[in-house]
Design an enzyme around this catalytic site. Structure first.
Site, mmCIF file in Angstrom:
data_model
loop_
_atom_site.group_PDB
_atom_site.id
_atom_site.type_symbol
_atom_site.label_atom_id
_atom_site.label_comp_id
_atom_site.label_asym_id
_atom_site.label_seq_id
_atom_site.Cartn_x
_atom_site.Cartn_y
_atom_site.Cartn_z
ATOM 1 N N ASP A 34 -22.252 25.145 49.532
ATOM 2 C CA ASP A 34 -22.227 26.606 49.544
ATOM 3 C C ASP A 34 -21.112 27.066 48.609
ATOM 4 O OD1 ASP A 34 -21.969 29.313 50.105
ATOM 5 O OD2 ASP A 34 -22.299 29.078 52.258
ATOM 6 N N HIS A 35 -21.499 27.702 47.507
ATOM 7 C CA HIS A 35 -20.515 28.056 46.483
ATOM 8 C C HIS A 35 -19.608 29.212 46.915
ATOM 9 C CE1 HIS A 35 -18.785 27.225 42.766
ATOM 10 N NE2 HIS A 35 -19.813 27.393 41.934
ATOM 11 N N ARG A 36 -19.899 29.833 48.042
ATOM 12 C CA ARG A 36 -18.995 30.874 48.534
ATOM 13 C C ARG A 36 -17.681 30.286 49.032
ATOM 14 N NH1 ARG A 36 -22.860 33.670 52.890
ATOM 15 N NH2 ARG A 36 -23.104 31.446 53.327
#
Length: 451
Positions: free
Chosen positions: A421-423
């Protein structure tokens, strides 16, 4: 003639899956007229997370089954009615004259009363098997259940086991009297039943294919999507369109890891009966990388716009089952030794293949491994489980030409793919975790030096 006092109690569909709203009734184990006791399993239901057996919480006689098998029922809806009260679960004295001589025998020894498992009641001697209900005389004003009994041989005392364990033994064709109990007070556990089964490898892919056979030359076949499959579809759509996915790949020379797997199998140093597989060492390698980079063991809190760093690693293992994809997880996997991890992994996959994974084991995962290599697949771009930050795909191990010590030689190679998850996981963190996992598998001695 004494009139029996009876009343009806309804048992409602409970919430067996942490806030789920419905469940499908898979199988009824009782029918109207059957006598049930507190703790007896009466049916098996499937929620969006798992198949669960439901025990009845009181004694009585089954009056009505409100829904047939295959029905989807809302949580809180009555599914069965039980006649309870005096005489509801016992035959009238006049209807069982065969029991009188035994009661009047002056020299008959009084059996010792023993405490047994909750739901079975006290035992007073040799076990007895309940037979079918006999017809009730037409003159009786109130239906009376007559239960003729067929005693087993005096030497065959009924083994102690919980209802789910008894059903597991029945499904596997295991006679509980042949199983050696290891539980408290001589109780037979799931592990004891599994230990009594002769080991026979059963690839999960065969079970999945056999679950939905298609006739040759037939037209379109529609398969209802419900239960686990429906929940999986909804979760994957939500994950794909909510979390910004990034996937990175790396090829790894796992020749030394495969050699270590063979050595551990041959030596038995992890313990008797412990299964050793490449997946075990992949799991240990990933846990080692997470220990070095704990920030990846996290979740995104949408409501508060915060990153939640998890205190322990609950390692999920994606398992294909006849009911669909399940991802049970090993709680606090990061704190386990290699033998403990091997035992937990073996138990987890066995229970998942049988469709008996509990909702608790399917909740709370933080990082997942999906072993696509068992299907001969080299790699993929796995979708995150909702609420998790990363998932690792382990591809097939193949012999490939590889540069080793300055020469091109055949080596055993696999491909790892890490989606995150790039968040909450940037490229640097994701790359470090993937590279460290690969480094441990390339030189597994780092399991000791890094772990």
């Amino acid at each position: 003639m004494t009139t029996e006092v009876r009343s009806l109690r309804e048992f409602k569909m409970p919430d067996v899956g942490e806030g789920l709203t419905e469940a499908e009734i898979l199988t009824w184990y009782v029918k109207p007229g059957d006598v049930v006791t507190d703790g007896q399993v009466v049916c098996e239901v499937e929620t969006a997370k798992a198949a669960v057996e439901l025990p009845i919480p009181f004694n009585g006689v089954v009056e009505t089954l409100f829904f047939p098998a295959g029905s989807t029922v809302d949580v809180g809806t009555a599914i069965i009615a039980i006649a309870v009260g005096e005489g509801a679960a016992e035959p009238a004295p006049a209807a069982a004259p065969a029991a009188a001589p035994a009661a009047e025998a002056p020299d008959a020894a009084v059996p010792e009363r023993r405490e047994v498992l909750v739901g079975y009641g006290p035992r007073t001697g040799g076990a007895q098997r309940r037979a079918r209900k006999a017809p009730v005389a037409a003159a009786a004003p109130v239906p009376v259940v007559v239960i003729p009994v067929q005693p087993e041989p005096a030497s065959a005392e009924r083994p102690l086991a919980k209802p789910p364990v008894r059903k597991l033994a029945k499904d596997l064709g295991i006679d509980l009297r042949t199983v050696t109990p290891t539980g408290p007070d001589g109780v037979i556990t799931r592990e004891d039943v599994h230990a009594a089964v002769a080991p026979a490898p059963a690839p999960v892919v065969e079970a999945v294919v056999a679950a939905t056979p298609l006739p040759v030359g037939a037209g379109d076949v529609r398969v209802p999507v419900k239960g686990v499959r429906k929940a999986t579809a909804q979760a994957m759509v939500a994950s794909a369109f909510t979390a910004p996915h990034v996937t990175e790949f790396i090829q790894v020379d796992v020749t030394r890891t495969m050699k270590l797997v063979r050595e551990l199998k041959a030596s038995g140093e992890l313990g008797e009966g412990v299964r050793v597989s490449p997946l075990l060492l992949v799991a240990r390698a990933l846990l080692t990388a997470i220990r070095r980079h704990p920030e990846i063991n996290a979740a995104w809190d949408e409501a508060n716009q915060e990153i939640v760093l998890k205190g322990q690693v609950n390692l999920g293992i994606a398992a294909a089952t006849p009911r669909g994809l399940l991802v049970p997880n090993i709680k606090d996997a990061g704190s386990k030794t290699l033998p403990q991890l091997a035992l937990a992994l073996g138990e987890l996959t066995d229970v998942a293949r049988q469709g008996k994974t509990s909702p608790a084991d399917l909740s709370g995962g933080t990082v997942t491994i999906t072993n696509v290599g068992v299907f001969g697949v080299d790699t993929g771009t796995p979708i995150l489980n909702p609420g998790e930050a990363a998932i690792l795909a382990f591809g097939a191990v193949r012999e490939l030409p590889w540069v080793h010590k300055g020469k091109v030689v055949p080596r055993l190679v696999t491909t790892l793919a890490l989606s995150f998850d790039h968040r909450l996981v940037d490229g640097e963190l994701g790359s470090k975790v993937l590279a460290d996992t690969a480094a441990v598998l390339e030189r597994p001695k780092r399991l000791i030096t890094w772990g």
